[in-house]
Structures are given as structure tokens and as C-alpha cells.
Scaffold this motif. Structure first.
Motif, short mmCIF file in Angstrom:
data_model
loop_
_atom_site.label_atom_id
_atom_site.label_comp_id
_atom_site.label_asym_id
_atom_site.label_seq_id
_atom_site.Cartn_x
_atom_site.Cartn_y
_atom_site.Cartn_z
N TRP A 1 -1.24 6.85 -16.60
CA TRP A 1 -2.63 7.21 -16.90
C TRP A 1 -3.63 6.40 -16.08
N ALA A 2 -3.16 5.37 -15.40
CA ALA A 2 -4.09 4.54 -14.60
C ALA A 2 -4.01 4.88 -13.11
N ILE A 3 -3.02 5.71 -12.74
CA ILE A 3 -2.83 6.00 -11.31
C ILE A 3 -3.84 7.04 -10.83
N GLY A 4 -4.62 6.63 -9.86
CA GLY A 4 -5.57 7.55 -9.23
C GLY A 4 -6.72 7.97 -10.12
N THR A 5 -6.89 7.30 -11.26
CA THR A 5 -7.93 7.72 -12.20
C THR A 5 -9.20 6.87 -12.06
N GLY B 1 11.08 6.03 -7.62
CA GLY B 1 10.69 6.23 -9.01
C GLY B 1 9.19 6.31 -9.24
N HIS B 2 8.42 6.58 -8.20
CA HIS B 2 6.98 6.72 -8.42
C HIS B 2 6.75 7.85 -9.44
N SER B 3 5.77 7.69 -10.28
CA SER B 3 5.57 8.69 -11.35
C SER B 3 5.27 10.08 -10.79
N GLU B 4 4.67 10.13 -9.60
CA GLU B 4 4.43 11.46 -9.01
C GLU B 4 5.75 12.13 -8.64
N ARG B 5 6.73 11.37 -8.24
CA ARG B 5 8.05 11.95 -7.94
C ARG B 5 8.77 12.33 -9.23
N GLY C 1 0.84 -1.21 0.00
CA GLY C 1 0.00 0.00 0.00
C GLY C 1 0.87 1.25 0.00
N ASN C 2 0.60 2.14 -0.93
CA ASN C 2 1.28 3.43 -0.99
C ASN C 2 0.27 4.49 -0.53
N TRP C 3 0.47 4.95 0.68
CA TRP C 3 -0.52 5.88 1.25
C TRP C 3 -0.37 7.31 0.72
N LYS C 4 0.72 7.57 0.02
CA LYS C 4 1.01 8.93 -0.48
C LYS C 4 0.96 9.93 0.69
N MET C 5 0.58 11.19 0.41
CA MET C 5 0.58 12.21 1.47
C MET C 5 -0.83 12.29 2.08
N TYR D 1 4.94 -2.09 -12.14
CA TYR D 1 4.53 -1.48 -13.41
C TYR D 1 3.28 -0.66 -13.14
N GLU D 2 3.42 0.66 -13.31
CA GLU D 2 2.30 1.56 -13.02
C GLU D 2 2.09 2.52 -14.19
N PRO D 3 1.21 2.15 -15.12
CA PRO D 3 0.94 3.09 -16.20
C PRO D 3 0.43 4.40 -15.59
N TYR E 1 1.61 -4.97 -10.30
CA TYR E 1 0.84 -4.03 -11.11
C TYR E 1 0.31 -2.94 -10.19
N GLY E 2 0.33 -1.69 -10.66
CA GLY E 2 -0.27 -0.59 -9.90
C GLY E 2 -0.99 0.36 -10.84
N GLY E 3 -2.08 0.91 -10.37
CA GLY E 3 -2.87 1.84 -11.19
C GLY E 3 -4.33 1.49 -11.07
N SER E 4 -5.00 2.13 -10.08
CA SER E 4 -6.43 1.89 -9.84
C SER E 4 -6.75 0.41 -9.59
N LEU E 5 -5.82 -0.29 -8.97
CA LEU E 5 -6.11 -1.65 -8.53
C LEU E 5 -7.00 -1.54 -7.30
N ASN E 6 -8.08 -2.30 -7.29
CA ASN E 6 -8.99 -2.21 -6.15
C ASN E 6 -9.61 -3.56 -5.83
N GLY F 1 0.50 -6.37 -6.18
CA GLY F 1 0.03 -5.04 -6.54
C GLY F 1 0.61 -3.97 -5.66
N LEU F 2 0.77 -2.78 -6.27
CA LEU F 2 1.09 -1.57 -5.50
C LEU F 2 -0.18 -0.72 -5.57
N ILE F 3 -0.72 -0.44 -4.40
CA ILE F 3 -2.08 0.09 -4.33
C ILE F 3 -2.08 1.45 -3.64
N GLY F 4 -2.68 2.44 -4.27
CA GLY F 4 -2.77 3.78 -3.69
C GLY F 4 -4.08 3.95 -2.94
N GLY F 5 -5.08 4.51 -3.64
CA GLY F 5 -6.36 4.86 -3.01
C GLY F 5 -6.97 3.74 -2.17
N ALA F 6 -7.02 2.54 -2.72
CA ALA F 6 -7.70 1.44 -2.02
C ALA F 6 -6.91 0.97 -0.79
C1 PEP Z 1 0.05 4.47 -6.69
O1 PEP Z 1 0.06 5.61 -6.27
O2 PEP Z 1 1.08 3.80 -6.68
C2 PEP Z 1 -1.22 3.93 -7.19
C3 PEP Z 1 -1.20 2.82 -7.85
O3 PEP Z 1 -2.35 4.66 -6.91
P1 PEP Z 1 -3.88 4.22 -7.20
O4 PEP Z 1 -4.02 2.78 -6.72
O5 PEP Z 1 -4.69 5.15 -6.38
O6 PEP Z 1 -4.10 4.32 -8.66
#
Ligand code: PEP
Length: 256
Positions: A172-176, A96-100, A8-12, A168-170, A211-216, A232-237
Motif C-alpha cells: 500500500w506504500a509503493i508508488g502511492t 518477489g517485488h509485489s508488482e510481479r 534504485g528500482n527503475w521498473k519499466m 520490506y515493502e508494504p 525499507y521500500g514504499g514511497s521513500l524519498n 532503502g529500495l527506491i522506485g519513483g525517486a
Molecule cells: C518499489 O517499486 O520498489 C518502490 C518502493 O517504489 P516507490 O519508491 O515508487 O514507492
């Protein structure tokens, strides 16, 4: 060896009080899983790491960070070194997160230096790669992934790569809310597996490819079932215990 890594990537996000509660909830539930087969990691903000570690250190959860700096110490105002993260019991560091890459202009060469600092400290790296929508549309996805991997992993040996997890985090799929399609996930993960098998003939087949990018909780059963998806690397969920636990439950079911 775990079949899946669920990170889980809790971000800020979260106050320390809320973060500790979320971590406690996840740890309590994960500890009830007999014979846990997945590796579970939570990566809260820096300020929460040690408090969360103290809450979950007797559980099956590992704690990670979302970034680090490559220098050991010195006049680098605002930065946090790998040594410092090790001292607060961090076991994994996302780089190397795309936000960084986007907001803080991190280059592949910076990321390579960070990975080397993490390896020196004998911690584990979660290296994020992924293409933007524009790059996918103009057909350069695999050139982009290759360049990111070649440069971020420059001079990393076959022994060292065993301590590196790839996500692998496309972009365009992150947080969308729109994940990559199953075909897109499969194509990218098969490509990465063959890249690693060529580059690291012994270790390549065992490198974790997340895989990461809106995985829920809804799409996890299909995505985690794809061959060469090892978690998975998971943000929001990851901030919603029921959703994160449901993804873990899916991983456990797919592990038998
Ligand atoms: C992330 O920030 O690494 C990520 C995958 O975010 P989300 O699951 O919210 O798309």
C-alpha cells in the motif's frame, strides 16, 4: 561492511538513452563522495543493463536487475536467466517485488527457485516482501511476512543468507506517495530482525533489511534513522538523480 544499501528500482521506465544519462549523472556525483560508506545499486530494465554497466563500471555504483527466471536456458519464451544476467555484469537481482506477485502471479515457491538460481551463480538477491492494505487492516501483517519469508527462503542456509538482502515493502506504500509511518517501519523491521536472529543465529544480526514504499528525499532522514533499517529500495525517486543523490547523502550522514 556498508552501513546502508541504497538501491534504485527503475521498473519499466526510461529509454536506454535517458537511462544511461541518469546512471552517468548518479555515478559522477557518487564518485565525488570521498570515503563512500553506502552500497549504491541501480536496477534498470534488462535492455539497459549492459550499456549502463559500461558507463558506470569504473564508478562506485553496482548494477542489478529487477527479475530473472530460475531455469538456466531452454524453451521459456520471453524469460531471462541468471546466467544471462551474470554475463552482462549484473551483481544484484530483485525478486518477489509485489508488482510481479500481483501482475505476473509469482508465488513464494517460484521466488524460492529464483533465489536458488541466483545463489548458484554467486550473485546477490534483493528479496521483496510486504503486506497489502487489506492484510494490514485485518491484522495479518506479520503472518503474511512470516509466510513469505518461510517459503521464499526455504532451504536457504546460514552461509547463503549472507548473499540475500531483504526489502520490506508494504504494498500500500509503493508508488502511492504515502510511506509507512515511522512506527510501522520500526515495528516491521524489529520483527524481521528477531525473525532472522532466531532463524540464523550467526548471520541474522547482519542481514540488510531495506525499507521500500514511497521513500524519498524528504522522508529518508527519518526512515533511514530507524534502528534495523539498513537502507532503502527506491522506485519513483530513483529516477530523479537529485532525489536519489539526496537519499544517498542522508545515508552517508547517518553513517558517521
Ligand atoms: C518499489 O517499486 O520498489 C518502490 C518502493 O517504489 P516507490 O519508491 O515508487 O514507492
Amino acid at each position: 561492511m556498508n552501513k546502508f544499501i541504497i538501491a534504485g528500482n527503475w521498473k519499466m521506465n526510461t529509454t536506454i538513452t535517458d537511462g544511461v544519462e541518469i546512471a552517468k549523472n548518479i555515478a559522477l556525483n557518487v564518485d565525488q563522495i570521498a570515503n563512500l560508506k553506502s552500497k549504491i545499486i541501480i536496477c534498470p530494465p534488462f535492455t539497459h543493463i549492459y550499456s549502463i554497466f559500461k558507463e558506470v563500471c569504473k564508478s562506485k555504483i553496482s548494477v542489478g536487475a529487477q527479475n530473472c527466471y530460475f531455469e538456466q536456458k531452454g524453451a521459456f519464451t520471453g524469460e531471462i536467466s541468471v546466467d544471462m544476467l551474470k554475463a552482462v555484469e549484473c551483481q544484484y537481482i530483485i525478486v518477489g517485488h509485489s508488482e510481479r506477485r500481483l501482475y505476473f502471479k509469482e508465488s513464494n515457491s517460484d521466488i524460492n527457485k529464483k533465489i536458488k538460481a541466483i545463489l548458484t551463480n554467486k550473485l546477490n538477491t534483493i528479496l521483496c516482501i510486504g503486506e497489502t492494505l487489506e492484510q494490514r487492516k485485518n491484522g495479518t501483517t506479520f503472518d503474511v511476512l512470516k509466510k513469505q519469508l518461510d517459503e521464499c527462503l526455504a532451504d536457504i542456509s546460514e552461509e547463503e543468507i549472507k548473499n540475500i538482502v531483504i526489502a520490506y515493502e508494504p504494498v500500500w506504500a509503493i508508488g502511492t506517495g504515502v510511506s509507512a509511518s515511522i512506527n510501522e517501519v520500526k515495528e516491521a523491521h524489529d520483527w524481521m530482525r528477531s525473525y532472522f536472529e532466531k532463524k540464523y543465529p550467526n548471520a541474522g544480526k547482519d542481514i540488510y533489511l531495506l525499507y521500500g514504499g514511497s521513500l524519498n528525499d524528504k522522508n529518508a532522514p527519518e526512515i533511514l534513522a530507524v534502528e534495523n533499517v539498513n537502507g532503502g529500495l527506491i522506485g519513483g525517486a530513483a529516477l530523479v538523480p537529485e532525489k536519489f543523490l539526496s537519499i544517498i547523502d542522508t545515508a552517508e550522514k547517518l553513517s558517521v
